[in-house]
Enzyme design. Structure first.
Site, PDB file in Angstrom:
ATOM      1  N   GLU A   1      59.056  47.945  91.091  1.00  0.00           N
ATOM      2  CA  GLU A   1      58.707  49.147  91.864  1.00  0.00           C
ATOM      3  C   GLU A   1      60.004  49.607  92.512  1.00  0.00           C
ATOM      4  O   GLU A   1      60.480  48.977  93.446  1.00  0.00           O
ATOM      5  CB  GLU A   1      57.659  48.817  92.932  1.00  0.00           C
TER       6      GLU A   1
ATOM      7  N   LYS B   1      59.955  36.231  98.936  1.00  0.00           N
ATOM      8  CA  LYS B   1      61.222  36.425  99.650  1.00  0.00           C
ATOM      9  C   LYS B   1      61.289  37.819 100.280  1.00  0.00           C
ATOM     10  O   LYS B   1      61.452  38.819  99.591  1.00  0.00           O
ATOM     11  CB  LYS B   1      62.419  36.265  98.701  1.00  0.00           C
TER      12      LYS B   1
ATOM     13  N   CYS C   1      59.832  55.017  99.392  1.00  0.00           N
ATOM     14  CA  CYS C   1      60.091  55.296  97.979  1.00  0.00           C
ATOM     15  C   CYS C   1      59.318  56.513  97.498  1.00  0.00           C
ATOM     16  O   CYS C   1      59.704  57.166  96.547  1.00  0.00           O
ATOM     17  CB  CYS C   1      59.720  54.081  97.144  1.00  0.00           C
TER      18      CYS C   1
ATOM     19  N   GLU D   1      68.611  59.184  95.720  1.00  0.00           N
ATOM     20  CA  GLU D   1      67.640  58.830  96.745  1.00  0.00           C
ATOM     21  C   GLU D   1      68.376  58.664  98.076  1.00  0.00           C
ATOM     22  O   GLU D   1      69.237  57.790  98.204  1.00  0.00           O
ATOM     23  CB  GLU D   1      66.960  57.507  96.353  1.00  0.00           C
TER      24      GLU D   1
HETATM   25  P1  NDP Z   1      67.237  46.350  97.686  1.00  0.00           P
HETATM   26  O1  NDP Z   1      67.068  46.589  96.249  1.00  0.00           O
HETATM   27  O2  NDP Z   1      68.579  46.308  98.257  1.00  0.00           O
HETATM   28  O3  NDP Z   1      66.519  45.000  98.129  1.00  0.00           O
HETATM   29  C1  NDP Z   1      65.185  44.713  97.801  1.00  0.00           C
HETATM   30  C2  NDP Z   1      64.983  43.219  97.845  1.00  0.00           C
HETATM   31  O4  NDP Z   1      65.756  42.621  96.800  1.00  0.00           O
HETATM   32  C3  NDP Z   1      65.444  42.558  99.142  1.00  0.00           C
HETATM   33  O5  NDP Z   1      64.586  41.483  99.459  1.00  0.00           O
HETATM   34  C4  NDP Z   1      66.824  42.038  98.766  1.00  0.00           C
HETATM   35  O6  NDP Z   1      67.247  40.954  99.566  1.00  0.00           O
HETATM   36  C5  NDP Z   1      66.578  41.595  97.339  1.00  0.00           C
HETATM   37  N1  NDP Z   1      67.785  41.485  96.506  1.00  0.00           N
HETATM   38  C6  NDP Z   1      69.018  42.020  96.701  1.00  0.00           C
HETATM   39  N2  NDP Z   1      69.864  41.646  95.714  1.00  0.00           N
HETATM   40  C7  NDP Z   1      69.156  40.875  94.872  1.00  0.00           C
HETATM   41  C8  NDP Z   1      69.467  40.180  93.652  1.00  0.00           C
HETATM   42  N3  NDP Z   1      70.687  40.238  93.108  1.00  0.00           N
HETATM   43  N4  NDP Z   1      68.492  39.474  93.051  1.00  0.00           N
HETATM   44  C9  NDP Z   1      67.248  39.420  93.557  1.00  0.00           C
HETATM   45  N5  NDP Z   1      66.894  40.039  94.730  1.00  0.00           N
HETATM   46  C10 NDP Z   1      67.824  40.759  95.364  1.00  0.00           C
HETATM   47  O7  NDP Z   1      66.327  47.488  98.362  1.00  0.00           O
HETATM   48  P2  NDP Z   1      66.143  47.788  99.896  1.00  0.00           P
HETATM   49  O8  NDP Z   1      65.658  46.574 100.616  1.00  0.00           O
HETATM   50  O9  NDP Z   1      67.351  48.468 100.349  1.00  0.00           O
HETATM   51  O10 NDP Z   1      64.889  48.761  99.834  1.00  0.00           O
HETATM   52  C11 NDP Z   1      65.016  50.074  99.605  1.00  0.00           C
HETATM   53  C12 NDP Z   1      64.711  50.424  98.170  1.00  0.00           C
HETATM   54  O11 NDP Z   1      63.400  49.990  97.804  1.00  0.00           O
HETATM   55  C13 NDP Z   1      64.705  51.925  97.927  1.00  0.00           C
HETATM   56  O12 NDP Z   1      65.432  52.248  96.795  1.00  0.00           O
HETATM   57  C14 NDP Z   1      63.222  52.245  97.731  1.00  0.00           C
HETATM   58  O13 NDP Z   1      62.978  53.368  96.968  1.00  0.00           O
HETATM   59  C15 NDP Z   1      62.707  51.020  97.119  1.00  0.00           C
HETATM   60  N6  NDP Z   1      61.280  50.913  97.356  1.00  0.00           N
HETATM   61  C16 NDP Z   1      60.446  51.084  96.288  1.00  0.00           C
HETATM   62  C17 NDP Z   1      59.083  51.061  96.465  1.00  0.00           C
HETATM   63  C18 NDP Z   1      58.177  51.217  95.295  1.00  0.00           C
HETATM   64  O14 NDP Z   1      57.058  50.726  95.364  1.00  0.00           O
HETATM   65  N7  NDP Z   1      58.582  51.836  94.194  1.00  0.00           N
HETATM   66  C19 NDP Z   1      58.476  50.872  97.780  1.00  0.00           C
HETATM   67  C20 NDP Z   1      59.440  50.669  98.822  1.00  0.00           C
HETATM   68  C21 NDP Z   1      60.800  50.691  98.576  1.00  0.00           C
HETATM   69  P3  NDP Z   1      68.134  41.128 100.906  1.00  0.00           P
HETATM   70  O15 NDP Z   1      67.986  42.562 101.344  1.00  0.00           O
HETATM   71  O16 NDP Z   1      67.540  40.161 101.823  1.00  0.00           O
HETATM   72  O17 NDP Z   1      69.532  40.785 100.527  1.00  0.00           O
END
Ligand code: NDP
Length: 448
Positions: A227, A152, A261, A351
């Site tokens: 992650e 997803k 990240c 962050e």
């Molecule tokens: P989110 O946590 O908002 O979303 C990540 C994914 O989770 C999206 O596909 C989102 O779907 C989905 N999601 C949202 N709510 C839920 C839920 N309740 N249950 C299951 N899945 C859910 O992060 P962002 O997309 O805003 O990404 C940014 C974040 O990711 C930053 O905090 C960054 O640090 C972190 N990140 C970490 C990395 C690492 O390897 N440690 C690498 C890259 C980013 P949708 O958005 O479609 O609603």
């Protein structure tokens, strides 16, 4: 409908139906049905299929890079590099298929062996900042171990992942093995987390949502790897090559417009060289080329959305020490920004996920380590020093999963990547990732 935008122009580039619980359930059922045949594919054939997918990614590199640039707003040069990494990831895991093997363990009365068994259906949930890269980091080891997958992508950036799903089919990976389902995280993502037929969730995203994933997974004792976010320190000692450290610092926090990240968003500088470093940093920051992501010279594009820009702006309401230029007009632009801070300020604690760096002075090695570790996160970081013993001492003392010395890059296809503390757990990339997509089975055979 989910309207997908180009963040550099605010133009609509696609409209997709919103995924639903029913769509997620169908994808899980399809993946489940495909599992027995996929796990039975001979190792050399599974490797061949992954290698073919790597080849198709290479053949379609320019198309995929443009798709990523238009959907995420990242500079085309960066997108090309990322697509290259995606191909390398599939090459690497093609090679890993038959090298992830069990052991024979000395025991009395018989023979003890271990097998690495696939988990079954795994749910992969990815963020919007590196959609294709992060999808491949999960898909490569998951498929290599013999799992089937429901993937997803984030609603904001589903396009390259959907294309990757098509390429997987074209490569000959059987229908049902890789299922891409776009849709809101709170609906489709949540359903995958709670679904009884999903054995594991590989999640990359914010720490806040990661916490919810972990809670949701508890109901079925689902395996999770997380992650999550970061607030990494770039520690510059007085004995560093200051010119090199300052020239490299902007790329480490303004790359991908800070939506990374691993962003080294806290720049810790020894007080004795603080003024000189800031001068050099200002020149390097002003030199960052911000503009049209499709232009090959561009080094930084826009933020992902108007809403995200507002969040980022809220971190610099008190003004900035250095502010670069950014285009006017449509697009979610935000300039490269440097603020002078203490480690207690909000900009140093949370962050930002935008092009905002906090510069913080320290006195001596002990204080540098204390400040660097004074954060709930522990993902990445850098150490700049010409003293090799200090580099090793500090590297061991920092509570972070991925570090670089005299460099700001620490993500490599062959090496483990992941966080300490609230940056998550589990490792992606390298051979370490295979542990997250398999179970160890122990079999004792009596020889009596
Ligand atoms: P989110 O946590 O908002 O979303 C990540 C994914 O989770 C999206 O596909 C989102 O779907 C989905 N999601 C949202 N709510 C839920 C839920 N309740 N249950 C299951 N899945 C859910 O992060 P962002 O997309 O805003 O990404 C940014 C974040 O990711 C930053 O905090 C960054 O640090 C972190 N990140 C970490 C990395 C690492 O390897 N440690 C690498 C890259 C980013 P949708 O958005 O479609 O609603």
């Amino acid at each position: 409908m989910n309207v997908v935008l180009n963040p550099a122009t605010e133009e609509r580039i696609a409209e997709l139906p919103h995924g639903s619980v029913e769509v997620a359930d169908r994808a899980v059922a399809t993946a489940r049905a495909a599992f027995p045949a996929w796990r039975a594919v001979a190792p050399e054939d599974r490797a061949r299929l992954l290698r073919r997918l790597a080849g198709l990614v290479e053949e379609h590199a320019e198309e995929l890079a443009l798709l990523e640039t238009r959907n995420v707003g990242k500079p085309i040069g960066d997108a090309r590099g990322e697509v290259g990494m995606v191909a390398d990831v599939f090459h690497f895991y093609a090679g890993a298929v038959d090298k992830h093997h069990g052991e024979t363990i000395p025991v009395s009365g018989g023979v003890d062996l271990t097998f690495r068994e696939p988990l079954g259906v795994v749910g992969l949930i990815t963020p919007w900042n590196f959609p294709l890269n992060i999808a491949s980091w999960k898909l490569g080891p998951a498929l290599a171990c013999g799992n089937t997958v429901v993937l997803k992508p984030a609603e904001l950036t589903p396009l390259s992942t959907i294309r990757l799903g098509e390429l997987a089919l074209e490569a000959g990976i059987p229908e049902g093995v890789v299922n891409v389902v776009s849709g809101p995280g709170s609906v489709v993502g949540q359903r995958l987390v709670e679904h009884p037929d999903v054995a594991k969730i590989g999640f990359t995203g914010s720490t806040e949502v990661g916490r919810r994933v972990m809670e949701g997974a508890a109901g079925t004792i689902k395996r999770v790897t997380l992650e999550l976010g970061g607030k990494s320190a770039n520690v510059v000692f007085a004995d560093a090559d200051l010119e090199r450290a300052a020239a490299a610092a902007p790329g480490a926090v303004f790359g991908n417009a800070g939506q990374d990240c691993c962003a080294r968003s806290r720049i810790l500088v020894d007080r004795s060289v603080y003024d000189r470093f800031l001068e050099l940093l200002e020149a390097a920051t002003r030199a960052v080329k911000v503009g049209d992501p499709e232009s090959p010279d561009t080094q930084m594009g826009p933020l992902i959305s108007a809403e995200h820009r507002e969040t980022v702006a809220s971190f610099v309401e008190d003004g900035a020490a250095i502010r670069g230029a950014a285009p006017e007009g449509p697009g979610f632009w935000f300039p490269c920004t440097i603020v002078e801070a203490t480690n207690d300020d909000r900009v140093a604690r949370e962050e930002v996920f935008g092009p905002v760096a906090a510069v913080i002075p320290f006195e001596g090695e002990e204080e540098a380590v204390r400040i660097a570790n004074d954060t709930p996160y522990g993902l990445s970081g850098s150490i700049w020093t010409e003293n090799g013993a200090r580099a090793l001492r500090v590297a061991r003392a920092l509570e972070t999963g991925v570090l670089s010395v005299n460099s700001n890059t620490s993500v490599r296809v062959q090496a483990p990547f992941g966080g300490f503390k609230q940056s998550g757990f589990g490792r992606e990339l390298g051979l370490h990732a295979l542990a997250g997509y398999s179970e160890v089975k122990n079999v004792y055979i009596s020889t009596d």
